[in-house]
Design a protein around this motif. Structure first.
Motif, PDB file in Angstrom:
ATOM      1  N   LEU A  48     -26.213  66.746  46.029  1.00  0.00           N
ATOM      2  CA  LEU A  48     -27.009  67.763  46.715  1.00  0.00           C
ATOM      3  C   LEU A  48     -27.760  68.543  45.660  1.00  0.00           C
ATOM      4  N   GLU A  49     -29.076  68.555  45.758  1.00  0.00           N
ATOM      5  CA  GLU A  49     -29.897  69.192  44.745  1.00  0.00           C
ATOM      6  C   GLU A  49     -31.119  69.829  45.378  1.00  0.00           C
ATOM      7  N   GLY A  50     -31.754  70.733  44.628  1.00  0.00           N
ATOM      8  CA  GLY A  50     -33.013  71.303  45.061  1.00  0.00           C
ATOM      9  C   GLY A  50     -34.098  70.246  45.112  1.00  0.00           C
ATOM     10  N   LYS A  51     -35.084  70.451  45.952  1.00  0.00           N
ATOM     11  CA  LYS A  51     -36.073  69.399  46.229  1.00  0.00           C
ATOM     12  C   LYS A  51     -36.893  68.999  45.014  1.00  0.00           C
ATOM     13  N   ASP A  52     -36.998  69.850  44.007  1.00  0.00           N
ATOM     14  CA  ASP A  52     -37.768  69.512  42.818  1.00  0.00           C
ATOM     15  C   ASP A  52     -36.906  69.299  41.575  1.00  0.00           C
TER      16      ASP A  52
END
Length: 272
Positions: free
Chosen positions: A142-146
């Motif tokens: 799970l990570e930020g979109k950028d």
């Protein structure tokens, strides 16, 4: 007041690798949020602050909250980092000590192994040990979109499989309930969950650990790895990746098409 007892970096990694401990990481930004303040990439939120305080001292089987190992000695850090920690602790040491009541904490620098340290030769040894966490594992990240962790480098080449769930680049806690629901919907408990969602990862690791998942908060690891690979001596922006601690800009440039194609094939959900 007594300083929190923080394990060494190796002791922290050993618990994760050998005993599959889940961990959440707390640094200066998380402390500020616990105190009701905002930070650059997360606005203040009373529910987030409460969950973070709860996670900081939680007693959950095979779960370890982490703090930065700066309370007794920070001579291993470079001059810039030492000056920062000295100034920060001068005003915030009391709040750390009063909030942190667990008998032991892990080292929050477990995924921040390069840029702030004097002896950068040790970074290679540490990154090899970090990679053992996900070696041969089915992973959901799970990570930020950028953020694009591991894209265009070999950080996760030793996983068995990699799937990604993308969240907001900033203030991810606004979508917290949806992110939690999606994880519980699509992730099996024999899968390793890696988190890189800023302060949201701190509470998510805690709440998922309570539900029996193996979860490791590895925020900033990819940018540290990129700096390590390029031999950087200061915090510089990485093309095509969100770099929140760099004055040169948070996102610029792009990544090779081949790397982006592989990255896009790994995405199983977007909650933005």
């Amino acid at each position: 007041m007594k300083a929190p007892h923080v394990l060494s970096l190796d002791e922290t990694l050993d618990l994760i690798i050998n005993e599959h401990y889940s961990i959440s990481r707390n640094g200066d930004g998380e402390l500020n949020l616990m105190m009701g303040e905002a930070i650059d990439f997360q606005h203040k939120d009373s529910r987030l602050a409460q969950l973070m305080r709860e996670a900081l001292n939680a007693k959950v089987d095979k779960y370890l909250s982490c703090l930065p190992s700066i309370f007794v000695d920070y001579s291993r850090f470079n001059d810039y980092a030492q000056k920062y920690f000295d100034g920060y602790l001068r005003t915030k040491r009391y709040y750390y000590y009063s909030l942190a009541k667990a008998p032991v904490y892990g080292d929050a620098f477990m995924s921040r192994f390069y840029i702030d340290f004097k002896d950068k030769l040790k970074s290679r040894q540490q990154v090899e040990k970090l990679k053992r966490i996900w070696e041969g594992q089915d992973v959901v990240l799970l990570e930020g979109k950028d953020s694009r962790l591991g894209v265009n480098n070999d950080l996760f080449d030793n996983t068995k499989s990699m799937r990604r769930i993308l969240g907001p680049a900033e203030s991810a806690f606004d979508r917290y309930d949806e992110l939690m629901f999606k994880v519980e919907e699509v992730v099996n408990k024999d899968t390793l969950i890696l988190l890189a969602l800023g302060p949201t990862a701190t509470v998510m690791a805690y709440e998922l650990a309570k539900k029996g998942f193996w979860v490791v908060d590895i925020g900033h690891i990819d940018i540290e790895y990129e700096w390590f690979l390029m031999g950087a001596t200061s915090k510089v922006a990485v093309p095509g990746k969100y770099t929140n601690e760099c004055n040169a800009g948070k996102l610029f440039g792009t990544l090779p098409e081949k790397a982006l194609t592989k990255y896009n094939s790994e995405i199983i959900a977007k909650i933005l």
